[in-house]
Design an enzyme around this catalytic site. Structure first.
Site, PDB file in Angstrom:
ATOM      1  N   GLY A  48      -2.240  -2.007   7.241  1.00 46.86           N
ATOM      2  CA  GLY A  48      -1.038  -2.035   6.503  1.00 46.86           C
ATOM      3  C   GLY A  48      -0.152  -0.655   6.755  1.00 46.86           C
ATOM      4  O   GLY A  48       0.238   0.099   5.951  1.00 46.86           O
ATOM      5  N   GLU A  75       4.164  -8.349  11.215  1.00 48.31           N
ATOM      6  CA  GLU A  75       5.846  -8.183  11.429  1.00 48.31           C
ATOM      7  C   GLU A  75       6.540  -9.204  11.989  1.00 48.31           C
ATOM      8  O   GLU A  75       5.963 -10.306  12.428  1.00 48.31           O
ATOM      9  CB  GLU A  75       6.091  -6.944  12.039  1.00 48.31           C
ATOM     10  N   ALA A 140      -0.812  -4.903   1.295  1.00 48.67           N
ATOM     11  CA  ALA A 140      -0.143  -5.705  -0.037  1.00 48.67           C
ATOM     12  C   ALA A 140       0.440  -7.084   0.580  1.00 48.67           C
ATOM     13  O   ALA A 140       1.354  -6.895   1.038  1.00 48.67           O
ATOM     14  CB  ALA A 140       0.697  -4.757  -0.630  1.00 48.67           C
ATOM     15  N   TYR A 235      -0.283  -4.980 -15.942  1.00 50.91           N
ATOM     16  CA  TYR A 235      -1.065  -4.652 -14.812  1.00 50.91           C
ATOM     17  C   TYR A 235      -2.506  -4.553 -14.901  1.00 50.91           C
ATOM     18  O   TYR A 235      -3.235  -5.344 -14.627  1.00 50.91           O
ATOM     19  CB  TYR A 235      -0.329  -3.381 -14.511  1.00 50.91           C
TER      20      TYR A 235
END
Length: 390
Positions: A48, A75, A140, A235
């Site tokens: 990442g 990407e 992520a 969260y």
């Protein structure tokens, strides 16, 4: 082509090659001003690696620590008529600058969850590095396909048990409003753990250990966010929190195999990222937090936070919390900051947002992720989206 930001919700579908390169340069300049890190790991992997905390880690390891790095990210390549992803530009801008100081970075772009990329990664490590001293896991993603079963999991950022009514923000219009978020099903909670928990991290470490490419004293870090009581309902006490518990569990399992200092979950402060922008309440909390921390002289972006991590928390005697995590969210969660954020929170409305929070800063930081709004870049200039300036 003339490249302008095209924002849809929490996603910008364009990126500016010169702006992204400038953003990378500014982070490098910050790190160089802080001085060298003689004891920093010299063979570093960042999963990442192309944006946010992962990119910052690669920059600090290289330009402060003198490391050679291998990075992994997924990407989108540019074409003559369409821009690439911001990470595509960031990776190349980083490599250009790293080679200028004699470093030899390697970047693999593909699905880091797959066994095929893990195998290709191992071969490149053997070829270029021999072994690794440090691996940073900073990925992520909303979706993950299990490489062994072929099952695809989609995360769901929701509370557990009961609906939650919470204050949130439309970052485009500046409207502050209340919203109700339905609780996750058990299947959604399980899928979120599969995507955002520690399973893939441990798979990486086990595969690398089995291949013999981890050096004596090897360490791995996994970046996470815990947050304050304002964000906990959606969260920490929701599906994401369950995933974070799994992350701590996997860190324990890695330590049981590789040693007590080998694996650390690192709790970082709230910053603007594509991932965080999608979480209800987090953008509103961030706009207030940034203003308070700026006023108290404590605000940090990704590069400042990671530079502090490498300089103050990677030694053998670094303090850890009860779950053996490294805490870099200490300034965010300090009494002075949280008391002021909590004081402002019930006063937040659409009308008071400008006084109590800093939405322009939030928007600015969001656009910077894609290379827009940086000083010294001529955004009216015709540029080739396939070219990253050196």
């Amino acid at each position: 082509m003339i490249i302008e930001p095209r924002v849809r919700g929490f996603i910008c579908t364009t990126a500016h090659p010169e702006g992204c390169a400038r953003n990378v340069h500014e982070q490098i300049e910050y790190v160089l001003k802080q001085g060298t890190l003689a004891q920093s790991p010299k063979r570093v992997a960042v999963l990442g690696c192309s944006t946010g905390y992962g990119l910052a880690s690669r920059i600090v390891a290289t330009f402060a620590g003198g490391a050679d790095t291998i990075g992994v990210s997924l990407e989108r390549e540019p074409t003559a008529t369409r821009t690439g992803s911001a990470g595509w530009y960031n990776n190349r801008a980083f490599e250009i600058e790293a080679r200028k100081i004699g470093r030899a970075p390697v970047t693999l772009e593909g699905d880091a969850f797959s066994n095929e990329l893990k195998d290709a990664f191992i071969e490149r490590v053997r070829e270029k590095f021999g072994q690794l001293d440090l691996l940073v896991y900073s990925m992520a993603a909303p979706v993950r396909t299990d490489p062994d079963t072929g099952v695809t999991y989609r995360s769901a950022i929701k509370p557990l048990g009961a609906p939650v009514e919470i204050k949130t923000l439309n970052t485009e219009s500046g409207e502050v409003y209340e919203t109700v978020i339905a609780p996750a099903t058990e299947d959604e909670a399980t899928a979120t753990v599969a995507v955002m928990g520690g399973d893939d991290w441990k798979r990486w470490i086990d595969r690398l250990a089995d291949a013999g490419v981890l050096a004596p004293g090897f360490r791995t870090l996994n970046y996470t966010y815990i947050g304050s009581e304002l964000t906990w309902p959606i969260y920490w006490k929701g599906t994401l929190g369950r995933a974070k518990v799994d992350l701590d569990r996997k860190a324990d399992e890695i330590r049981s195999r590789l040693g007590r200092d080998s694996a650390r979950v690192v709790a970082l402060k709230a910053v603007v990222t594509q991932a965080s922008s999608a979480i209800p309440v987090v953008p509103l909390y961030g706009t207030v937090l940034f203003k308070v921390m700026k006023q108290l002289g404590l605000h940090e972006g990704c590069i400042e936070q990671i530079d502090r991590l490498f300089r103050t928390r990677l030694g053998p005697d670094a303090d850890v919390d009860d779950a053996l995590r490294l805490r870099l969210d200490d300034w965010e969660l300090s009494d002075g900051v949280q008391k002021e954020v909590l004081r402002r929170w019930p006063l937040l409305t659409t009308e008071t947002l400008g006084e109590l929070a800093d939405l322009p800063e939030y928007k600015s930081q969001f656009l910077r992720l894609f290379g827009f709004g940086l000083d010294g870049v001529d955004y009216a200039k015709d540029v080739d989206p396939r070219v990253v300036p050196g």
